[in-house]
Design a protein around this motif. Structure first.
Motif, PDB file in Angstrom:
ATOM      1  N   PHE A  19      61.040  32.736  94.820  1.00 30.40           N
ATOM      2  CA  PHE A  19      60.854  33.833  93.988  1.00 30.40           C
ATOM      3  C   PHE A  19      60.971  34.998  95.111  1.00 30.40           C
ATOM      4  CE2 PHE A  19      57.883  37.395  93.248  1.00 30.40           C
ATOM      5  CZ  PHE A  19      58.795  37.992  92.128  1.00 30.40           C
ATOM      6  N   SER A  24      64.601  35.306  89.961  1.00 27.18           N
ATOM      7  CA  SER A  24      63.861  35.913  88.827  1.00 27.18           C
ATOM      8  C   SER A  24      63.086  34.903  88.273  1.00 27.18           C
ATOM      9  CB  SER A  24      64.872  36.432  87.917  1.00 27.18           C
ATOM     10  OG  SER A  24      65.289  35.278  86.999  1.00 27.18           O
ATOM     11  N   LEU A  25      61.823  35.653  87.913  1.00 27.51           N
ATOM     12  CA  LEU A  25      60.758  34.702  87.343  1.00 27.51           C
ATOM     13  C   LEU A  25      61.127  34.208  86.118  1.00 27.51           C
ATOM     14  CD1 LEU A  25      57.769  37.222  87.426  1.00 27.51           C
ATOM     15  CD2 LEU A  25      57.837  35.258  88.542  1.00 27.51           C
ATOM     16  N   ALA A  29      61.013  29.957  85.922  1.00 25.62           N
ATOM     17  CA  ALA A  29      60.270  29.393  84.964  1.00 25.62           C
ATOM     18  C   ALA A  29      60.757  28.499  83.996  1.00 25.62           C
ATOM     19  CB  ALA A  29      59.598  30.416  84.178  1.00 25.62           C
ATOM     20  N   ARG A  36      55.878  32.247  83.580  1.00 33.02           N
ATOM     21  CA  ARG A  36      56.032  33.231  84.585  1.00 33.02           C
ATOM     22  C   ARG A  36      54.934  33.717  85.174  1.00 33.02           C
ATOM     23  NH1 ARG A  36      59.950  36.292  80.733  1.00 33.02           N
ATOM     24  NH2 ARG A  36      58.277  35.955  79.374  1.00 33.02           N
ATOM     25  N   ILE A  39      53.777  31.543  87.997  1.00 31.87           N
ATOM     26  CA  ILE A  39      54.432  31.958  89.444  1.00 31.87           C
ATOM     27  C   ILE A  39      53.984  33.235  89.905  1.00 31.87           C
ATOM     28  CG2 ILE A  39      56.629  32.532  90.248  1.00 31.87           C
ATOM     29  CD1 ILE A  39      58.021  30.840  88.138  1.00 31.87           C
ATOM     30  N   LYS A  40      53.487  34.133  89.152  1.00 34.36           N
ATOM     31  CA  LYS A  40      52.656  35.462  89.456  1.00 34.36           C
ATOM     32  C   LYS A  40      51.748  35.073  90.415  1.00 34.36           C
ATOM     33  CE  LYS A  40      54.777  38.516  86.203  1.00 34.36           C
ATOM     34  NZ  LYS A  40      54.412  39.301  84.966  1.00 34.36           N
TER      35      LYS A  40
END
Length: 116
Positions: A19, A24-25, A29, A36, A39-40
């Motif tokens: 990332f 991109s998320l 994902a 997503r 991941i954040k």
């Protein structure tokens, strides 16, 4: 009810690095089959140094598991030794004059000198 999956620290770090490398998320994902939002969360933990504390916790857990395994082996060994000694003691005949008490030891005759 959905079952929670667990991911290794290495996997989390890999996803975070991808990332931070510009992926991109949405792509991450989809490729890894994770949300997503997750991941954040991992990125936030990584930036706060939280994934490092997870590593330390995992190391402590591994040490505890190794210690528990060693203690379980010791308990098993002692249980076998105990059973063996119980079996041997059933087959050994004690002389009738011998004391059977471990604490008392052999019988001692008192002399006249000790009685005074």
């Amino acid at each position: 009810m959905a079952k929670h999956r667990t991911h290794s620290i290495e996997f989390k770090r890999q996803v975070v690095q991808e990332f931070l490398g510009g992926e991109s998320l949405h792509a991450l994902a989809r490729r890894h089959g994770i949300g997503r939002n997750l991941i954040k969360i991992w990125v936030a933990k990584f930036e706060a140094g939280g994934l490092d504390s997870d590593t330390a916790a995992a190391d402590v857990l591994a040490e505890y598991e190794a210690r528990i395994a060693a203690l379980e082996r010791l308990v098993g060994k002692l249980a076998l030794e105990n059973e063996f000694l119980k079996g041997v003691s059933r087959h050994v005949r004690q002389p009738k004059s011998a004391s059977t008490s471990i604490v008392a030891g052999p019988l001692v005759s008192q002399s006249q000198k000790d009685a005074d």
